[in-house]
Design an enzyme around this catalytic site. Structure first.
Site, mmCIF file in Angstrom:
data_model
loop_
_atom_site.group_PDB
_atom_site.id
_atom_site.type_symbol
_atom_site.label_atom_id
_atom_site.label_comp_id
_atom_site.label_asym_id
_atom_site.label_seq_id
_atom_site.Cartn_x
_atom_site.Cartn_y
_atom_site.Cartn_z
ATOM 1 C CB THR A 151 -0.945 0.002 1.211
ATOM 2 O OG1 THR A 151 -1.937 -1.010 1.004
ATOM 3 C CG2 THR A 151 -1.643 1.347 1.368
ATOM 4 C CG ASN A 190 -6.820 -7.153 -5.756
ATOM 5 O OD1 ASN A 190 -6.871 -6.430 -6.752
ATOM 6 N ND2 ASN A 190 -7.579 -6.943 -4.689
ATOM 7 C CD GLN A 219 -2.483 -11.240 -4.781
ATOM 8 O OE1 GLN A 219 -1.973 -12.386 -4.801
ATOM 9 N NE2 GLN A 219 -2.996 -10.718 -3.682
ATOM 10 C CG HIS A 274 1.490 -9.860 3.917
ATOM 11 N ND1 HIS A 274 0.203 -10.326 3.959
ATOM 12 C CD2 HIS A 274 1.424 -8.592 3.462
ATOM 13 C CE1 HIS A 274 -0.612 -9.361 3.548
ATOM 14 N NE2 HIS A 274 0.104 -8.303 3.243
ATOM 15 C CB THR A 331 14.915 2.707 11.757
ATOM 16 O OG1 THR A 331 15.278 3.918 12.412
ATOM 17 C CG2 THR A 331 15.935 1.626 12.048
ATOM 18 C CB CYS A 375 -14.641 -5.745 4.386
ATOM 19 S SG CYS A 375 -14.826 -7.343 3.627
#
Lengths: 387, 365
Positions: free
Chosen positions: A70, A155, A183, A208, A244, A332
C-alpha cells in the site's frame, strides 16, 4: 479439518523466511550507524536488497523498502505524478486501469483532489485492459500524462495484464508506467529488468503475499525515475522513503522471495492443476467462474466464482464454520461486503458482486484440499440459498 | 445445549448476555448487525449503535468469549423497513417508534429467520425482559426485574413463535450488576455508555434529519377553533405534546402555555391548545400483535404508550383487527403512530399501533 484458501489475502510464512527473521532479529545495530553493530545490520539489509533485486532482474539500487505494498503504491502514484508535475506543470494527467487495487485507485483519487485529471481506462468482461483501449486513449490525447498505473495481476479474479506490451506502448509516448505486482510475483514471466521492460518505471511488491512477514514491501523504481517522497525524515531509502529499516523483516522478505522465485515454475504448474480441478468442480455445481479463460491471461492461484442466488456473506460464514477460509475478494467496510469495484468495472451487477467468493491458492494447498471443498460445497450451497 | 446466535451490538448488555449463555454450555456464535449504509467511525456519546467502533467492540467481546464472530449486513432491509417507514410515518403526521419496528421486522424477523435457516436454534439478545414457560409449555414475555431498564415495551411486537426462539439472559438482573459482571469478566465495554437515542440519527436532531428527506413543507399553526397563530416549515417537525419551538405570534387568552395537540399533515396544519386538551381517555389501536394467545373480547389490564413511561390501568376490548383501550385515568400527549403495549400484571399480552384517540372530559383532568 481446516483448509486455507485465502492466500491472496496473506499466505503462511515460509519456514525459510521464519528462520531468516529469527537470525536477523538477533542483530543489534541500526543499519544507518557507523559502528560494527550498525555495519552488521547494514550488511544484512544490503545483501537482502541484492537478493531481492536479483530475483526480479532489478538493480539493487532500484529497491526501495516500504512498510508494504500500500505504501509502495501510494509512493509510486503520488510521488511520481507530483515529481513529474513539479518538473513540468503541464503534466497533470494520470491514467489508471478501472480494476486497480484501492492503494492505487484511492491514491489517484487523492491526486484528483490535488488538481490532477485522473482517467480510468475501462476493462473488458474478463477484467483485462485491452491494448487497443490504451493505445486509443494515448493517441486521442497523448499530452500532459504524468503517469500510467496498471495492476499486473488482478487481486480479485487473477487476470494478468499484458504489462510488457503496455510498458512498450507507454515508453513510445515517454510516459512512465507503474505496476502493482503484489499478486504477480509467482508468475514465471515477471521481471523488472530494464533491458527487458525499459518502459516499466515502478513496481510494487509485498512480502506477506509470497510467504514473507507482514510489514515489509518494496517499490522497485528506476534510479533515474522522477519521484518525490511522501514522508519526511532521515531519508534512509534513497531519500525517497524515511524510517529506520527493519532489518529482520527485510532478511525474511529476501528469503521468501528467493524461495518463491526458485520454485515458481513448479509451483505455477501445481497451482494451475489445483485451480483447474476447482474451476471444473465449481462450474459443475452451477457457479460462474469469472475472469480470463486463457491460461496466459489468468493467474493460477486466484479463482473468483459467482454463486447465483447465494449471499457471499452467508456462504463465507458457512465455509468458515466448516473450517474453510475464503474471502469476498473485495473491500470490506465494518466487515460488510461491498460490491467489488472490479466486478462492476467488468460489467457485473451489484447482485452478482455480492454473490461472489474468491478462493486463492498457495504453497500449503494439496489436491485433497480441493476435493474436500468440492465435497462440502453442495450442502453449504443448499443451506446458503435457503436464507 | 442449543446452537444459538448472540446479537452483539458492541454494548455491555449484549456482551454479558452472550457470556452467560456461553457459561451455560450453549454453542454460541456472535453476530453483529450492520444496519447503517454509511456507518460512522465512532459513537458520539449515547447516540448510534452501529458505528465501526461498535463493530470492533462487538468483535473484541467475541474474541474474549472465544466464540466465532460474523457481521450480517441488514442495512438494506433496515433502510426499507425501519428508516423509510420512520420518514413516511412522520410525513403522515404520526410518531413512530423505530426500535419497535427494528425488533418486529429486523432483529426477531429477518435476523432470527436467517439464524434458523442456517441451523441455529435461537437468538440471544441483551434486552431486559423475562421469558417464562406457561403450564402448557408456551413461552410468555414478562417485564424485567430491573424496573428502570425494563425493555418489555420494545419487545411487545414479538409473536409467540419468535419468543419461543429467543433468549433474554439479563431479564432477572439489574443494570449495575450487569456492568459489574462485565468488568469482572474483563470485557472492555463494561463502562461504555448506554445508547438511548435513535441509532440512525447520529446528532439527535430528529427534525433536522427529517428535513433532509422531507424538505420544506410550510403550513399554519392554528388553535382549536382554526384561528392561525403562526407558521411552520413542516408538520413533521412537531410531535403531540410538544410545547417548545412553536414561535406563536399571539399568547393564549388565558396566558397559559400551549401544546401541540394535533397534526394534520395533509392540510399542513399543526393544532395547538392548552394543556387540558392533551388529555386522552380512549385509544383506538390497529394491527394487534399478540405475545401470548390472542385475547379477544373485553378484559382488564394496563397499557404503556412509550418506552419507560408508567403503565396505565385500562379496560381493553380486542378483535382480530383492532383494540380499543379505555383508560382508567387520562394520559397526556398520545400521538397516533405510537405503539400501545398491553400488560396483565407483569406479563406482556401484546401490542398495537395507536390510530386515534378521544380526549378526556375536561372535568376528569
Amino acid at each position: 479439518m481446516r483448509i486455507y484458501l485465502d492466500h491472496a489475502a496473506t499466505t503462511p510464512l515460509l519456514p525459510g523466511a521464519g528462520e531468516a527473521w529469527q537470525v536477523a532479529a538477533r542483530t543489534v545495530g541500526n543499519a544507518s550507524a557507523t559502528h560494527s553493530w550498525g555495519r552488521e545490520a547494514r550488511r544484512i539489509t544490503e545483501e537482502s536488497r541484492e537478493r531481492i533485486a536479483a530475483a526480479l532482474g532489478a538493480h539493487s539500487g532500484e529497491v526501495v523498502f516500504t512498510s508494504g505494498a500500500t505504501e509502495a503504491d501510494n509512493l509510486a502514484v503520488l510521488g511520481m505524478a507530483e515529481a513529474r508535475r513539479q518538473a513540468d506543470p503541464q503534466l497533470n494527467r494520470v491514467l489508471i486501469s478501472a480494476v486497480e487495487h484501492p492503494a492505487v485507485r484511492l491514491g489517484a483519487a487523492e491526486l484528483a483532489a490535488r488538481g490532477f485529471e485522473v482517467t480510468e481506462l475501462p476493462v473488458d468482461s474478463q477484467g483485462l485492459l485491452r491494448l487497443g483501449v490504451l493505445s486509443d486513449a494515448l493517441r486521442r490525447n497523448p499530452k500532459g500524462i504524468a503517469l500510467l498505473s496498471c495492476l499486473w495481476v488482478n487481486n480479485e479474479m487473477g487476470a494478468i495484464a499484458p504489462i510488457p506490451e503496455i510498458a512498450a506502448l507507454a515508453d513510445s509516448y515517454g510516459i512512465p508506467l507503474h505496476s502493482d505486482a503484489v499478486q504477480a510475483v509467482g508468475l514465471p514471466s515477471i521481471t523488472f529488468a530494464a533491458a527487458t521492460l525499459p518502459g516499466l518505471s515502478g513496481l510494487s511488491i509485498s512480502a506477506h503475499k509470497i510467504g514473507g512477514p507482514m510489514g515489509i514491501g518494496a517499490l522497485l523504481i528506476r534510479r533515474d525515475a522522477p519521484i518525490v517522497p511522501l514522508t519526511y525524515g532521515g531519508g534512509q531509502e534513497r531519500r525517497i522513503r524515511s524510517g529506520t529499516v527493519p532489518v529482520a523483516l527485510i532478511a525474511a522478505f529476501a528469503a521468501a522471495l528467493d524461495e518463491v522465485v526458485l520454485k515458481r515454475e513448479l509451483q505455477y504448474e501445481s497451482l494451475r492443476q489445483l485451480r483447474n480441478t476447482l474451476s471444473d468442480g465449481l462450474t459443475a455445481l452451477g457457479a460462474n467462474v469469472i475472469g480470463p479463460a486463457h491460461p496466459n491471461h489468468q493467474a493460477p492461484h486466484i479463482l473468483y466464482a459467482i454463486f447465483p442466488g447465494v449471499s457471499a456473506e452467508t456462504l463465507l460464514m458457512l465455509l468458515d464454520q466448516a473450517g474453510i477460509a475464503a474471502s469476498a475478494g473485495s473491500a470490506c467496510s465494518a466487515g460488510v461486503i461491498q460490491p467489488s469495484e472490479t466486478l462492476l468495472a467488468m460489467g457485473y451487477t451489484p447482485q452478482d458482486a455480492l454473490s461472489g467468493v474468491r478462493f486463492s491458492l498457495g504453497w500449503t494447498n494439496t489436491p485433497t484440499d480441493i476435493t474436500t471443498l468440492l465435497q462440502l460445497l453442495p450442502d453449504l450451497l443448499t443451506r446458503a440459498s435457503s436464507v | 445445549m442449543a446452537r444459538l446466535i448472540a446479537a452483539l451490538s458492541g454494548g455491555v448488555d449484549s456482551a454479558v448476555a452472550a457470556a452467560r449463555m456461553v457459561d451455560a454450555g450453549h454453542e454460541v456464535t456472535a453476530v453483529h448487525l450492520a444496519l447503517a449504509r454509511n456507518p460512522l467511525l465512532h459513537r458520539a456519546g449515547s447516540r448510534g449503535c452501529c458505528s465501526l467502533e461498535d463493530a470492533h467492540d462487538a468483535k473484541r467481546v467475541a474474541d474474549k468469549l472465544g466464540i466465532p464472530f460474523y457481521i450480517w449486513d441488514f442495512s438494506e432491509q433496515f433502510q426499507h423497513a425501519v428508516v423509510d417507514d420512520f420518514v413516511a410515518e412522520y410525513a403522515a403526521g404520526r410518531t413512530p417508534n423505530p426500535c419497535l419496528r427494528c425488533n418486529e421486522r429486523i432483529k426477531f424477523a429477518a435476523m432470527l429467520e436467517r439464524a434458523v435457516a442456517l441451523g441455529f436454534d435461537g437468538l440471544i439478545t441483551g434486552h431486559y425482559a423475562q421469558l417464562e414457560q406457561d403450564l402448557d409449555g408456551s413461552v410468555a414475555l414478562y417485564r424485567a426485574t430491573d424496573g428502570i431498564k425494563d425493555q418489555s415495551y420494545v419487545l411487545g411486537v414479538m409473536t409467540t413463535a419468535q419468543l419461543q426462539r429467543s433468549y433474554f439472559p439479563l431479564g432477572g438482573s439489574h443494570k449495575p450488576e450487569v456492568r459489574a459482571e462485565a468488568a469482572r469478566r474483563g470485557l472492555l465495554v463494561a463502562d461504555k455508555p448506554d445508547s438511548y437515542d435513535i441509532c440512525f440519527i447520529s446528532d439527535g436532531d430528529t427534525a433536522g434529519w427529517l428535513a433532509g428527506f422531507l424538505g420544506s413543507r410550510p403550513g399554519d399553526i392554528v388553535d382549536e377553533t382554526g384561528q392561525v397563530l403562526g407558521h411552520h416549515d413542516g408538520s413533521y417537525r412537531f410531535t403531540i405534546g410538544q410545547r417548545k419551538g412553536l414561535a406563536l405570534n399571539r399568547p393564549a387568552p388565558d396566558g397559559q402555555p400551549r401544546y401541540v395537540v394535533g397534526i394534520d399533515a395533509a392540510a399542513r396544519k399543526v393544532i395547538v391548545a392548552g394543556r387540558e386538551h392533551l388529555a386522552v381517555q380512549t385509544l383506538y389501536c390497529g394491527e394487534p400483535i399478540w405475545c401470548s394467545p390472542a385475547q379477544y373480547g373485553s378484559w382488564e389490564g394496563a397499557v404503556q404508550v412509550r418506552a419507560h413511561a408508567p403503565e396505565i390501568p385500562a379496560t381493553l376490548t380486542a378483535t382480530p383487527d383492532a383494540v380499543v383501550v379505555e383508560l382508567h385515568s387520562p394520559v397526556l400527549g398520545v400521538a397516533p403512530g405510537q405503539s400501545a403495549v398491553f400488560y396483565q400484571g407483569r406479563r406482556v399480552i401484546g401490542s398495537a399501533t395507536i390510530i386515534g384517540t378521544t380526549p378526556a372530559k375536561p372535568a376528569s383532568v
